[in-house]
Design a protein around this motif. Structure first.
Motif, PDB file in Angstrom:
ATOM      1  N   UNK A   2     -41.348 -25.371 -10.908  1.00  0.00           N
ATOM      2  CA  UNK A   2     -40.369 -25.572 -12.304  1.00  0.00           C
ATOM      3  C   UNK A   2     -40.222 -26.791 -12.437  1.00  0.00           C
ATOM      4  N   UNK A   3     -40.011 -27.946 -11.537  1.00  0.00           N
ATOM      5  CA  UNK A   3     -39.911 -28.868 -11.599  1.00  0.00           C
ATOM      6  C   UNK A   3     -41.591 -29.715 -11.522  1.00  0.00           C
ATOM      7  N   UNK A   4     -43.260 -29.729 -11.079  1.00  0.00           N
ATOM      8  CA  UNK A   4     -44.277 -29.612 -11.828  1.00  0.00           C
ATOM      9  C   UNK A   4     -44.274 -29.216 -12.962  1.00  0.00           C
ATOM     10  N   UNK A   5     -43.794 -28.027 -13.489  1.00  0.00           N
ATOM     11  CA  UNK A   5     -43.873 -27.983 -14.328  1.00  0.00           C
ATOM     12  C   UNK A   5     -42.895 -28.825 -15.766  1.00  0.00           C
ATOM     13  N   UNK A   6     -42.159 -29.439 -15.574  1.00  0.00           N
ATOM     14  CA  UNK A   6     -41.220 -30.341 -16.319  1.00  0.00           C
ATOM     15  C   UNK A   6     -42.195 -31.589 -16.124  1.00  0.00           C
ATOM     16  N   UNK A   7     -42.718 -32.056 -14.948  1.00  0.00           N
ATOM     17  CA  UNK A   7     -43.532 -32.949 -15.566  1.00  0.00           C
ATOM     18  C   UNK A   7     -44.132 -32.809 -15.266  1.00  0.00           C
ATOM     19  N   UNK A   8     -45.976 -32.246 -15.610  1.00  0.00           N
ATOM     20  CA  UNK A   8     -46.331 -31.742 -16.939  1.00  0.00           C
ATOM     21  C   UNK A   8     -46.382 -31.890 -18.259  1.00  0.00           C
ATOM     22  N   UNK A   9     -45.319 -31.030 -18.776  1.00  0.00           N
ATOM     23  CA  UNK A   9     -45.064 -31.477 -19.954  1.00  0.00           C
ATOM     24  C   UNK A   9     -44.391 -33.106 -20.654  1.00  0.00           C
ATOM     25  N   UNK A  10     -43.536 -33.173 -19.163  1.00  0.00           N
ATOM     26  CA  UNK A  10     -43.139 -34.981 -20.008  1.00  0.00           C
ATOM     27  C   UNK A  10     -43.942 -35.906 -20.047  1.00  0.00           C
ATOM     28  N   UNK A  11     -45.451 -35.691 -19.373  1.00  0.00           N
ATOM     29  CA  UNK A  11     -46.773 -36.159 -19.367  1.00  0.00           C
ATOM     30  C   UNK A  11     -47.255 -36.334 -20.023  1.00  0.00           C
ATOM     31  N   UNK A  12     -47.496 -35.108 -21.041  1.00  0.00           N
ATOM     32  CA  UNK A  12     -48.339 -34.834 -22.393  1.00  0.00           C
ATOM     33  C   UNK A  12     -47.007 -35.450 -23.390  1.00  0.00           C
ATOM     34  N   UNK A  13     -45.905 -35.422 -23.547  1.00  0.00           N
ATOM     35  CA  UNK A  13     -45.108 -35.874 -24.493  1.00  0.00           C
ATOM     36  C   UNK A  13     -44.848 -35.077 -25.342  1.00  0.00           C
ATOM     37  N   UNK A  14     -45.027 -33.551 -24.951  1.00  0.00           N
ATOM     38  CA  UNK A  14     -45.349 -32.738 -25.250  1.00  0.00           C
ATOM     39  C   UNK A  14     -43.509 -32.930 -25.960  1.00  0.00           C
ATOM     40  N   UNK A  15     -42.201 -32.871 -25.849  1.00  0.00           N
ATOM     41  CA  UNK A  15     -40.795 -33.266 -26.049  1.00  0.00           C
ATOM     42  C   UNK A  15     -40.259 -33.613 -26.516  1.00  0.00           C
TER      43      UNK A  15
END
Length: 75
Positions: free
Chosen positions: A52-65
């Protein structure tokens, strides 16, 4: 009707909970083996949390939020 309830009691006492009686007896010999089910579930939870934390990091790095203060139209 009374026999039905005795049959249910007999099933759970003698069949369904028999492995738990074995774990209770095993606890006196080896605590870690007796709590193996708990260790198994803790490992599953730890792996899920890391994923879950790795998925959150991935979405945060892509600036999708959307991180704006009023990200919802009703705010």
């Amino acid at each position: 009707m009374k026999d039905l309830f005795y049959a249910i009691q007999d099933f759970f006492v003698n069949v369904a909970f028999a492995p738990l009686d074995g774990l209770r007896a095993l606890e006196l010999e080896n605590w870690f083996l007796a709590n193996g089910i708990n260790w198994f579930f803790m490992i599953i939870c730890a792996v899920a949390m890391v994923y879950w934390m790795l998925q959150l990091k991935k979405f945060d790095s892509n600036n999708e939020e959307d991180k704006s203060i009023s990200s919802h139209s009703f705010l």
